[in-house]
Design a protein around this motif. Structure first.
Motif: not given
Length: 348
Positions: A4, A6-7, A25, A28, A31, A33, A47, A49-50
């Motif tokens: 994954i 993370k971006t 998003h 898969a 992320e 992030t 989003y 959780n960002v």
């Protein structure tokens, strides 16, 4: 996915909301992030959780981030991309790559020195209308291509609500904005020209940035005309390709931006599918017979870019849009401004 990525995204304006985050998003392997929002926290509404940072500098300190998307105003691309590379991050830079070719050369060298990945986001390579045009050009159905014209027109007298786009700063105006798309397409179709001529103007009443341009790219036999105007109420076809035995005419018809603005996510049924009335017209000869028919386009799909990024980072595949491609566009833009100012053909 085995890995994954993370971006972090440097801005959550239209570019972030429409052209980058939905793909991060849905894919898969990525992320979404972190994001930079100085006052509004719009990203967290969709989003939750960002992570939200108030500056690019603070976001670059996040050790969890592997990839940074630089989608800020054009004049900041060089500075933020350089800072991200120096922070050890892989980088995607929105088009135009940089304001000057010298900046582009420096970024490419820095990425190579540090062993990092640097790509330019040229999403219009993945438009349905361009895809079918490229198929026809490469098929040989038109014979030797002698003339091509690509348009990116609008009808909009009023100035953009994005204030930074309407200030006479380096990197603003239609040639850097819309021109970066169709220059890229022309170079992919036909390669780098030997020389060019350009006419770049300001035509809206209150504008101080260029909002009209015409470029003529000179090859051996081929001439390619690139045009943009913000005051075209009834646009011509976006692609007009004429060869020794045939022609192909195509409207600008990719629907992805409209779908994204409606809140649709990539991967939904019929994503990027054109309506039949937008099909391109092929008029040529084949096996001694005149052929005249309308052809469907492949579906547009900007996810192909992000899939290309994932494959490059994880599997060692080719960069979908390397820095060298972005640099060539800036070289053409710089030559075009020189040609327009000096009123002469400029060698490349």
């Amino acid at each position: 996915m085995d890995r994954i990525i993370k971006t972090g995204v440097c801005s959550y304006g239209m570019s972030g909301q429409i052209f980058h985050v939905p793909f991060l998003h849905v894919h898969a392997g990525f992320e979404f992030t972190a994001v930079v929002e100085r006052s509004k926290h719009l990203a967290q509404q969709q989003y939750p959780n960002v992570k939200v940072y108030t500056s690019v500098e603070d976001m670059l300190k996040d050790a969890s981030l592997e990839l940074i998307v630089v989608n800020t105003p054009n004049y900041t691309h060089y500075g933020y991309a350089k800072a991200a590379l120096e922070a050890g991050k892989h980088v995607i830079v929105e088009k135009p790559f940089t304001v000057t070719a010298a900046e582009g050369v420096e970024l490419a060298a820095l990425a190579k020195e540090k062993g990092l990945f640097l790509s330019v986001y040229q999403n219009r390579r993945y438009d349905s209308d361009y895809k079918i045009t490229r198929e026809i050009v490469s098929s040989g159905l038109l014979g030797d291509i002698l003339e091509a014209e690509i348009h990116y027109d609008r009808f909009k007298e009023e100035l953009s609500y994005k204030k930074h786009k309407e200030v006479a700063n380096p990197g603003t105006g239609s040639l850097y904005d819309l021109g970066a798309h169709i220059i890229d397409q022309a170079l992919l179709l036909f390669g780098m020209p030997k020389s060019l001529w350009a006419d770049i103007r300001v035509i809206r009443r209150d504008s101080v940035v260029d909002d009209y341009f015409e470029l003529v790219l000179y090859y051996d036999q081929l001439r390619v005309r690139l045009k943009c105007s913000y005051l075209v109420r009834e646009p011509l076809p976006s692609y007009q390709i004429h060869g020794r035995i045939g022609s192909f005419i195509k409207t600008k018809s990719d629907v992805q931006e409209a779908m994204l603005q409606k809140g649709l996510l990539p991967g939904t049924p019929d994503w990027g599918a054109e309506a039949p009335y937008e099909w391109g017209l092929l008029h040529t000869e084949k096996d001694g017979k005149v052929l005249k028919q309308y052809l469907p386009s492949p579906n547009g799909n900007y996810m192909e870019y992000y899939q290309g990024i994932y494959d490059a980072l994880v599997n060692g595949a080719d960069n979908p849009v390397p820095a060298a491609d972005g640099l060539r566009i800036i070289q053409v833009i710089e030559a075009a401004f020189r040609s327009s100012k000096e009123r002469k053909v400029v060698d490349l």
